[in-house]
Write a protein that holds these residues in place. Structure first.
Motif, PDB file in Angstrom:
ATOM      1  N   LYS A  58     -11.890  41.940 -13.580  1.00  0.00           N
ATOM      2  CA  LYS A  58     -11.132  43.171 -13.783  1.00  0.00           C
ATOM      3  C   LYS A  58     -10.705  43.131 -15.234  1.00  0.00           C
ATOM      4  CE  LYS A  58      -9.211  44.014  -9.235  1.00  0.00           C
ATOM      5  NZ  LYS A  58      -7.980  44.198  -8.459  1.00  0.00           N
ATOM      6  N   LYS A  92     -19.063  35.590 -13.170  1.00  0.00           N
ATOM      7  CA  LYS A  92     -18.002  36.032 -12.285  1.00  0.00           C
ATOM      8  C   LYS A  92     -17.706  37.518 -12.495  1.00  0.00           C
ATOM      9  CE  LYS A  92     -15.642  32.861 -10.310  1.00  0.00           C
ATOM     10  NZ  LYS A  92     -15.623  32.652  -8.895  1.00  0.00           N
ATOM     11  N   THR A  93     -17.307  38.187 -11.427  1.00  0.00           N
ATOM     12  CA  THR A  93     -16.833  39.561 -11.519  1.00  0.00           C
ATOM     13  C   THR A  93     -15.425  39.536 -12.106  1.00  0.00           C
ATOM     14  OG1 THR A  93     -18.142  40.179  -9.596  1.00  0.00           O
ATOM     15  CG2 THR A  93     -16.352  41.655 -10.196  1.00  0.00           C
ATOM     16  N   GLU A 145      -9.084  39.494 -15.847  1.00  0.00           N
ATOM     17  CA  GLU A 145      -8.849  38.663 -14.670  1.00  0.00           C
ATOM     18  C   GLU A 145     -10.157  38.426 -13.942  1.00  0.00           C
ATOM     19  OE1 GLU A 145      -5.869  38.837 -10.843  1.00  0.00           O
ATOM     20  OE2 GLU A 145      -6.724  40.720 -11.550  1.00  0.00           O
ATOM     21  N   ILE A 159     -12.229  37.731 -10.647  1.00  0.00           N
ATOM     22  CA  ILE A 159     -12.002  37.964  -9.205  1.00  0.00           C
ATOM     23  C   ILE A 159     -13.142  37.398  -8.400  1.00  0.00           C
ATOM     24  CG2 ILE A 159     -10.487  39.935  -9.453  1.00  0.00           C
ATOM     25  CD1 ILE A 159     -12.839  41.771  -8.993  1.00  0.00           C
ATOM     26  N   THR A 181     -14.248  47.190 -13.746  1.00  0.00           N
ATOM     27  CA  THR A 181     -14.508  46.081 -12.842  1.00  0.00           C
ATOM     28  C   THR A 181     -16.011  45.871 -12.832  1.00  0.00           C
ATOM     29  OG1 THR A 181     -12.621  46.655 -11.452  1.00  0.00           O
ATOM     30  CG2 THR A 181     -14.277  45.209 -10.482  1.00  0.00           C
TER      31      THR A 181
END
Length: 105
Positions: free
Chosen positions: A55, A52-53, A103, A105, A71
């Protein structure tokens, strides 16, 4: 003639990129609340497991208010080092103890 124009355009773009980087370095960054270690570990595991990407915000210096935002995709090397790969394929090493906020995203 076209090569000279192209070279001038490339130089202009590089100059603009350097200028924007300088502005970004002096502008204040919205500081996120420090997450607890368990939450960071859980989110790191999810980011690494599911590609997953994220932040990410890290504490830039010990005993300082300076933070840095990233990011990208989290990667882990065979020897356990954490890396974050930006959309431009740049890699930065992340020290887990410096992670302030993470987090997906």
């Amino acid at each position: 003639m076209q090569n000279a124009i192209l070279n001038n355009q490339i130089t202009s773009v590089k100059s603009l990129k350097n200028l924007l980087s300088g502005i970004k370095a002096i502008m204040p960054i919205d500081k996120k609340d420090q997450l607890d270690a368990e939450t960071i570990i859980d989110r790191l595991n999810l980011a690494l497991s599911f590609d997953k990407t994220v932040k990410l915000q890290i504490n830039a210096e010990l005993n300082s208010d300076r933070v840095v935002n990233y990011t990208g995709k989290m990667l882990q090397t065979s020897n356990g080092n954490l890396l974050i790969q930006s959309s431009h394929k740049d890699l930065s090493r992340i020290i887990p103890s410096e992670i302030r906020f993470l987090e997906l995203i």
